[in-house]
Each structure stands twice: as structure tokens, then as C-alpha cells.
Scaffold this motif. Structure first.
Motif, short mmCIF file in Angstrom:
data_model
loop_
_atom_site.label_atom_id
_atom_site.label_comp_id
_atom_site.label_asym_id
_atom_site.label_seq_id
_atom_site.Cartn_x
_atom_site.Cartn_y
_atom_site.Cartn_z
N GLY A 159 -0.42 9.07 4.77
CA GLY A 159 -0.31 9.85 6.01
C GLY A 159 -1.57 9.70 6.84
O GLY A 159 -2.64 9.36 6.33
N MET A 160 -1.44 9.95 8.14
CA MET A 160 -2.56 9.72 9.07
C MET A 160 -3.78 10.59 8.77
O MET A 160 -4.91 10.12 8.84
CB MET A 160 -2.12 9.96 10.51
N THR A 161 -3.59 11.85 8.44
CA THR A 161 -4.73 12.74 8.19
C THR A 161 -5.56 12.23 7.02
O THR A 161 -6.79 12.09 7.12
CB THR A 161 -4.26 14.18 7.93
N SER A 162 -4.89 11.91 5.93
CA SER A 162 -5.60 11.39 4.76
C SER A 162 -6.28 10.06 5.08
O SER A 162 -7.42 9.83 4.68
CB SER A 162 -4.62 11.22 3.60
N TRP A 163 -5.57 9.19 5.82
CA TRP A 163 -6.12 7.88 6.16
C TRP A 163 -7.38 8.03 7.00
O TRP A 163 -8.41 7.42 6.72
CB TRP A 163 -5.07 7.05 6.90
N PHE A 164 -7.32 8.87 8.05
CA PHE A 164 -8.51 9.07 8.89
C PHE A 164 -9.66 9.67 8.09
O PHE A 164 -10.82 9.31 8.29
CB PHE A 164 -8.19 9.95 10.10
N ASN A 165 -9.37 10.58 7.19
CA ASN A 165 -10.42 11.15 6.34
C ASN A 165 -11.08 10.08 5.48
O ASN A 165 -12.31 10.06 5.33
CB ASN A 165 -9.87 12.27 5.46
N GLN A 166 -10.28 9.19 4.90
CA GLN A 166 -10.83 8.11 4.06
C GLN A 166 -11.69 7.16 4.89
O GLN A 166 -12.78 6.77 4.47
CB GLN A 166 -9.70 7.33 3.40
N VAL A 167 -11.19 6.78 6.07
CA VAL A 167 -11.94 5.85 6.93
C VAL A 167 -13.24 6.49 7.39
O VAL A 167 -14.31 5.87 7.31
CB VAL A 167 -11.08 5.39 8.13
N TYR A 219 0.83 -1.20 0.00
CA TYR A 219 0.00 0.00 0.00
C TYR A 219 0.86 1.26 0.00
O TYR A 219 1.91 1.31 0.62
CB TYR A 219 -0.90 0.04 1.24
N LYS A 220 0.37 2.26 -0.69
CA LYS A 220 1.04 3.58 -0.69
C LYS A 220 0.42 4.40 0.44
O LYS A 220 -0.74 4.80 0.37
CB LYS A 220 0.82 4.29 -2.03
N TRP A 221 1.17 4.58 1.51
CA TRP A 221 0.66 5.25 2.70
C TRP A 221 0.52 6.75 2.46
O TRP A 221 1.49 7.43 2.13
CB TRP A 221 1.59 4.99 3.88
#
Length: 157
Positions: free
Chosen positions: A122-130, A118-120
Motif C-alpha cells: 500500500g502507498m502509506t507503507s511504501w512511502f514510509n519505507q522510502v 513484489y508484495k505491495w
């Protein structure tokens, strides 16, 4: 006398161990199954698919999936361009399976990310997607979801 007794005990021990290993080898290589004995009815708890149901396939879930009494279908949270999988998004698949009472959709959240590994983002983007996905799932109004897989194959990514 002690020497003769010691040799006799050693020989006996070797013979016994030799026979025991042959008995164990024979018993380990054979098995009897009584097909007339029923333990319980099939529960179908281990039946399902890994990316086996998509938004369009199979066309007839009532005729092809329902009779199997499938339990958990594992699908990516989102499908399409920019996600790990271009198909099989969990929300449309849950809609497709709504008429199959036994089927639930397990949601692989990490498959929203592109590529493998997976291409990480960053946490902000990840939390927004979830958070966006969870809102969309709630808005679907369906309860035929099994649960979330938070991260897929952590040792590989």
C-alpha cells in the motif's frame, strides 16, 4: 518490340538484383577489425555488478574491485529478512566501497519489498519505507551513490 524490350528489362533487373543480394550477403557476413587502431581509452562506464557486492563479499574490495575500475554497483536498498534480497543492502555496501574511488552504488528501492512479484504493502507503507531509507542514506554521510531505481521491472509486478 515492346514485349521483347520489357522482357529484356525484366531479365536485366533480375540479374542485377540477384548479384546485389549476393554482394550484400557477402558484405554482411564478414567484418574486419583493426586491433592496432585505438579509438579511445577504456572508460569503464558500463562496468559494475548486479548484486555482486554484499556486506561481506568480496572481503578485499581494494585488491579485487578497485583494479577493475568498476563504476556502478546495483544493490537493493535494504537487505535481510522481509526484503526481496537477504543481502547486499545499499548503505553497508556503500561503506564497504568507500575506498574504491570509481565505484558508486545504484539503489533499487523496490527490492525493499518482499517476494517476487513484489508484495505491495500500500502507498502509506511504501512511502514510509522510502522516506526511512532516504533518511538513513543521508545519515550515512557518504556520496558514493549513483542514484535511485524507483521501481524494478514494472511489467512484472
Amino acid at each position: 518490340m515492346k514485349k521483347v524490350l520489357s522482357i529484356a528489362i525484366c531479365l536485366c533487373t533480375m540479374v542485377v538484383m540477384s548479384l546485389a543480394s549476393k554482394v550484400l550477403a557477402v558484405s554482411a557476413s564478414s567484418m574486419t577489425v583493426d586491433c592496432a587502431s585505438v579509438l579511445r581509452d577504456a572508460t569503464h562506464c558500463a562496468s559494475g555488478s548486479l548484486y555482486g557486492i554484499t556486506e561481506t563479499k568480496p572481503a578485499d574490495v581494494n585488491g579485487l574491485v578497485a583494479p577493475l575500475k568498476s563504476y556502478v554497483m546495483r544493490n537493493p536498498a535494504r537487505g535481510g529478512y522481509g526484503n526481496q534480497h537477504g543481502f547486499g543492502a545499499a548503505i553497508p555496501v556503500s561503506q564497504k566501497l568507500a575506498s574504491v574511488q570509481s565505484a558508486k552504488v545504484s539503489i533499487d528501492l523496490a527490492d525493499m519489498l518482499p517476494g517476487w512479484p513484489y508484495k505491495w504493502p500500500g502507498m502509506t507503507s511504501w512511502f514510509n519505507q522510502v522516506n526511512s531509507f532516504i533518511s538513513d542514506k543521508k545519515a550515512s554521510g557518504r556520496n558514493n551513490y549513483y542514484g535511485y531505481e524507483i521501481w524494478n521491472e514494472p511489467d512484472g509486478t
